[in-house]
Design a protein around this motif. Structure first.
Motif, PDB file in Angstrom:
ATOM      1  N   ILE A 149      25.722-119.984   5.787  1.00  0.00           N
ATOM      2  CA  ILE A 149      26.541-119.220   4.990  1.00  0.00           C
ATOM      3  C   ILE A 149      26.577-120.353   3.783  1.00  0.00           C
ATOM      4  N   ASN A 150      27.052-121.371   3.763  1.00  0.00           N
ATOM      5  CA  ASN A 150      27.341-122.482   2.598  1.00  0.00           C
ATOM      6  C   ASN A 150      26.150-122.480   1.806  1.00  0.00           C
ATOM      7  N   GLN A 151      25.088-121.706   2.194  1.00  0.00           N
ATOM      8  CA  GLN A 151      23.765-121.967   1.418  1.00  0.00           C
ATOM      9  C   GLN A 151      23.715-120.605   0.549  1.00  0.00           C
ATOM     10  N   VAL A 152      24.410-119.656   0.786  1.00  0.00           N
ATOM     11  CA  VAL A 152      24.245-118.088   0.208  1.00  0.00           C
ATOM     12  C   VAL A 152      24.816-118.415  -1.122  1.00  0.00           C
ATOM     13  N   GLN A 153      23.987-117.842  -2.184  1.00  0.00           N
ATOM     14  CA  GLN A 153      24.203-117.947  -3.491  1.00  0.00           C
ATOM     15  C   GLN A 153      25.174-116.982  -4.024  1.00  0.00           C
ATOM     16  N   ILE A 154      25.845-117.406  -5.077  1.00  0.00           N
ATOM     17  CA  ILE A 154      26.752-116.492  -5.532  1.00  0.00           C
ATOM     18  C   ILE A 154      26.641-117.063  -7.275  1.00  0.00           C
ATOM     19  N   SER A 155      26.477-116.006  -8.038  1.00  0.00           N
ATOM     20  CA  SER A 155      26.156-116.458  -9.525  1.00  0.00           C
ATOM     21  C   SER A 155      27.481-116.708 -10.240  1.00  0.00           C
ATOM     22  N   ASP A 156      27.188-117.262 -11.388  1.00  0.00           N
ATOM     23  CA  ASP A 156      28.488-117.949 -12.208  1.00  0.00           C
ATOM     24  C   ASP A 156      29.079-116.390 -12.625  1.00  0.00           C
ATOM     25  N   THR A 157      28.403-115.419 -12.918  1.00  0.00           N
ATOM     26  CA  THR A 157      29.198-113.992 -13.242  1.00  0.00           C
ATOM     27  C   THR A 157      29.932-113.667 -12.131  1.00  0.00           C
ATOM     28  N   LEU A 158      29.596-113.653 -10.966  1.00  0.00           N
ATOM     29  CA  LEU A 158      30.550-113.154  -9.976  1.00  0.00           C
ATOM     30  C   LEU A 158      31.755-114.116  -9.398  1.00  0.00           C
ATOM     31  N   GLU A 159      31.312-115.500  -9.741  1.00  0.00           N
ATOM     32  CA  GLU A 159      32.534-116.575  -9.732  1.00  0.00           C
ATOM     33  C   GLU A 159      33.648-116.102 -10.800  1.00  0.00           C
ATOM     34  N   ALA A 194      32.993-113.266   0.643  1.00  0.00           N
ATOM     35  CA  ALA A 194      31.954-112.552  -0.021  1.00  0.00           C
ATOM     36  C   ALA A 194      30.688-113.086   0.406  1.00  0.00           C
ATOM     37  N   ARG A 195      30.657-114.363   0.570  1.00  0.00           N
ATOM     38  CA  ARG A 195      29.433-114.971   1.036  1.00  0.00           C
ATOM     39  C   ARG A 195      29.051-114.572   2.465  1.00  0.00           C
ATOM     40  N   THR A 196      29.982-114.590   3.211  1.00  0.00           N
ATOM     41  CA  THR A 196      29.762-114.270   4.865  1.00  0.00           C
ATOM     42  C   THR A 196      29.481-112.623   4.872  1.00  0.00           C
ATOM     43  N   VAL A 197      30.043-112.120   3.969  1.00  0.00           N
ATOM     44  CA  VAL A 197      29.605-110.296   3.950  1.00  0.00           C
ATOM     45  C   VAL A 197      27.926-110.487   3.526  1.00  0.00           C
ATOM     46  N   ALA A 198      27.822-111.284   2.720  1.00  0.00           N
ATOM     47  CA  ALA A 198      26.217-111.114   2.342  1.00  0.00           C
ATOM     48  C   ALA A 198      25.242-111.614   3.294  1.00  0.00           C
ATOM     49  N   PHE A 199      25.752-112.651   4.038  1.00  0.00           N
ATOM     50  CA  PHE A 199      25.016-113.364   5.213  1.00  0.00           C
ATOM     51  C   PHE A 199      24.893-112.188   6.386  1.00  0.00           C
ATOM     52  N   PHE A 200      25.980-111.545   6.740  1.00  0.00           N
ATOM     53  CA  PHE A 200      25.896-110.482   7.676  1.00  0.00           C
ATOM     54  C   PHE A 200      24.786-109.227   7.224  1.00  0.00           C
ATOM     55  N   ASP A 201      24.770-109.235   6.087  1.00  0.00           N
ATOM     56  CA  ASP A 201      24.012-107.938   5.660  1.00  0.00           C
ATOM     57  C   ASP A 201      22.490-108.697   5.373  1.00  0.00           C
TER      58      ASP A 201
END
Length: 329
Positions: free
Chosen positions: A222-232, A273-280
Motif C-alpha cells: 500500500i505504501n507503494q501506491v502512487q498519489i499525484s501532487d494534484t491529489l495531495e 485513499a491509497r488503501t482503497v486504490a489497492f483494494f481496487d
C-alpha cells in the motif's frame, strides 16, 4: 496494473487473500461489507476505528469474526462505568512467594482490542486507552511497556442510549482514523439473517487467512501506491475547507463551523485513499478514492456550533458540500 509494485505476483497473492477475508467473514456476518471494508482499511494503515450504530447491527460480531480470520491476539473489553484503568492496562501485584511485586498485564496487551461501548467508562479509563492508541505503549507503575505490533483498537458506541455514558474527549476522538456509522441491513440481507438465526443448529466455522507477516507485507505494498501532487493538494484543500469554510464558497455552513480538523485528518485521508486504490487493484489513487473515505475520516473531527445543532445541520451536510465545491486543480 503497472510495474510500480515490487512484485506483481505477490500483489495478486495478497489481494486474493483480502478477497478471502471478505468471504470468510461473510460466512458469519450477512451484509455489512462497508463496515468490514473500513475495518480492513484501519488494519492495513494502523488506524483505529470507531463504530457507531444502534444495537443489533453485528458490530461486535463482525469484529470478533474478523479476529478469527486473522492470526492475531484478540481481546474484548466491555467498558462499564465501574471499569478501572488497571482493569484495562494491568497492575502491580505482590508475589508472596518471591516477596516482590510483579506485573499483571491487562487485556490491552493484544494485537486487536475490541473496546465495546467505549463511551460507558469514565475519563481515567479513556485516558489510559488514549496513551495506548497514540503511543503504542502503556505505563504500569513506573515502567513503560511497548505493545505488540500490529496494534489496533476497534471501538463501538451506541448513539441512542445516552444515560450513564461519558462523551469521548476531542483529543481521544481525533485518535480514531475513522468514525463509521453502521446502518440497517437491506431487506434481502435481513431475511437471510432471520433464516440463519431461526435455525437453532446453524453454525459456521471460519478459517484463518492472514498472518502478521501478511499484514505487514500488505502495508508495504500500500505504501507503494502512487498519489499525484494534484491529489495531495486536493486533500489539503479539503482539510482547510473545514478550518476556513468562508474561503471555499460553502455559504451558510461557514457560520456553523466551530473548529476544523487536525493534521491527523490529512494523514488519514492520504493513507485511506491509497488503501482503497489497492483494494481496487490499482497502484495509483483516483479522486474518487479520496471522496470515498472523506466522510468517515472527517465527520468526527469537525466541531459544529450549538446553532448548527439547533438548526439541524450535520457534519455530513458540510462534508457533502465540500466535496461539491472544493475543486481539484
Amino acid at each position: 496494473m503497472s510495474e510500480i509494485f515490487s512484485s506483481p505476483d505477490l500483489t495478486q497473492h495478497y489481494q486474493q487473500k483480502i478477497r478471502q477475508v471478505f468471504a470468510e467473514v461473510g460466512k458469519v456476518v450477512v451484509g455489512q461489507q462497508y463496515m468490514l471494508n473500513r475495518l480492513l482499511i484501519g488494519l492495513f494503515t494502523g488506524g483505529h476505528i470507531l463504530l457507531e450504530g444502534v444495537p443489533g447491527l453485528a458490530k461486535t460480531l463482525t469484529i470478533s469474526t474478523l479476529a478469527q480470520v486473522l492470526h492475531l491476539h484478540f481481546q474484548r473489553v466491555q467498558f462499564t462505568p465501574d471499569l478501572l484503568p488497571s482493569d484495562l492496562v494491568g497492575t502491580m501485584i505482590y508475589n508472596q512467594t518471591q516477596s516482590e511485586f510483579e506485573v499483571k498485564k491487562g487485556p490491552i496487551f493484544a494485537n486487536l482490542v475490541l473496546a465495546d461501548e467505549v463511551n460507558r467508562s469514565p475519563a481515567k479509563v479513556q485516558s489510559a486507552l488514549l496513551e495506548a492508541m497514540q503511543e503504542k505503549q502503556v505505563t504500569i507503575g513506573e515502567t513503560t511497556y511497548p505493545l505488540d505490533l500490529p496494534f489496533l483498537v476497534l471501538a463501538t458506541q451506541n448513539p441512542v442510549e445516552q444515560e450513564g455514558t461519558y462523551p469521548l474527549p476531542e483529543a481521544q476522538v481525533d485518535r480514531f482514523m475513522m468514525k463509521v456509522y453502521v446502518d440497517y441491513l437491506k431487506k434481502a440481507e435481513e431475511l437471510e439473517v432471520m433464516r440463519r438465526m431461526a435455525n437453532l443448529s446453524y453454525s459456521s466455522d471460519v478459517q484463518a487467512v492472514l498472518t502478521k507477516e501478511d499484514i505487514f507485507g500488505i502495508r508495504g505494498l500500500i505504501n507503494q501506491v502512487q498519489i499525484s501532487d494534484t491529489l495531495e493538494k486536493y486533500i489539503i484543500e479539503l482539510v482547510f475547507a473545514t478550518r476556513k469554510p468562508a474561503e471555499y464558497d460553502l455559504g451558510e455552513f461557514a457560520q456553523y463551523v466551530q473548529y476544523g480538523v487536525s493534521p491527523r485528518a490529512s494523514i488519514a485521508l492520504h493513507r485511506a485513499a491509497r488503501t482503497v486504490a489497492f483494494f481496487d487493484e490499482r497502484d495509483y489513487v483516483l479522486p474518487e478514492d479520496i471522496k470515498d473515505v472523506a466522510a468517515d475520516v472527517l465527520n468526527h473531527r469537525i466541531m459544529l456550533t450549538y446553532e448548527a445543532e439547533a438548526d439541524g445541520v450535520r457534519t455530513q451536510d458540510l462534508i457533502e458540500a465540500m466535496l461539491r465545491k472544493v475543486p481539484i486543480s
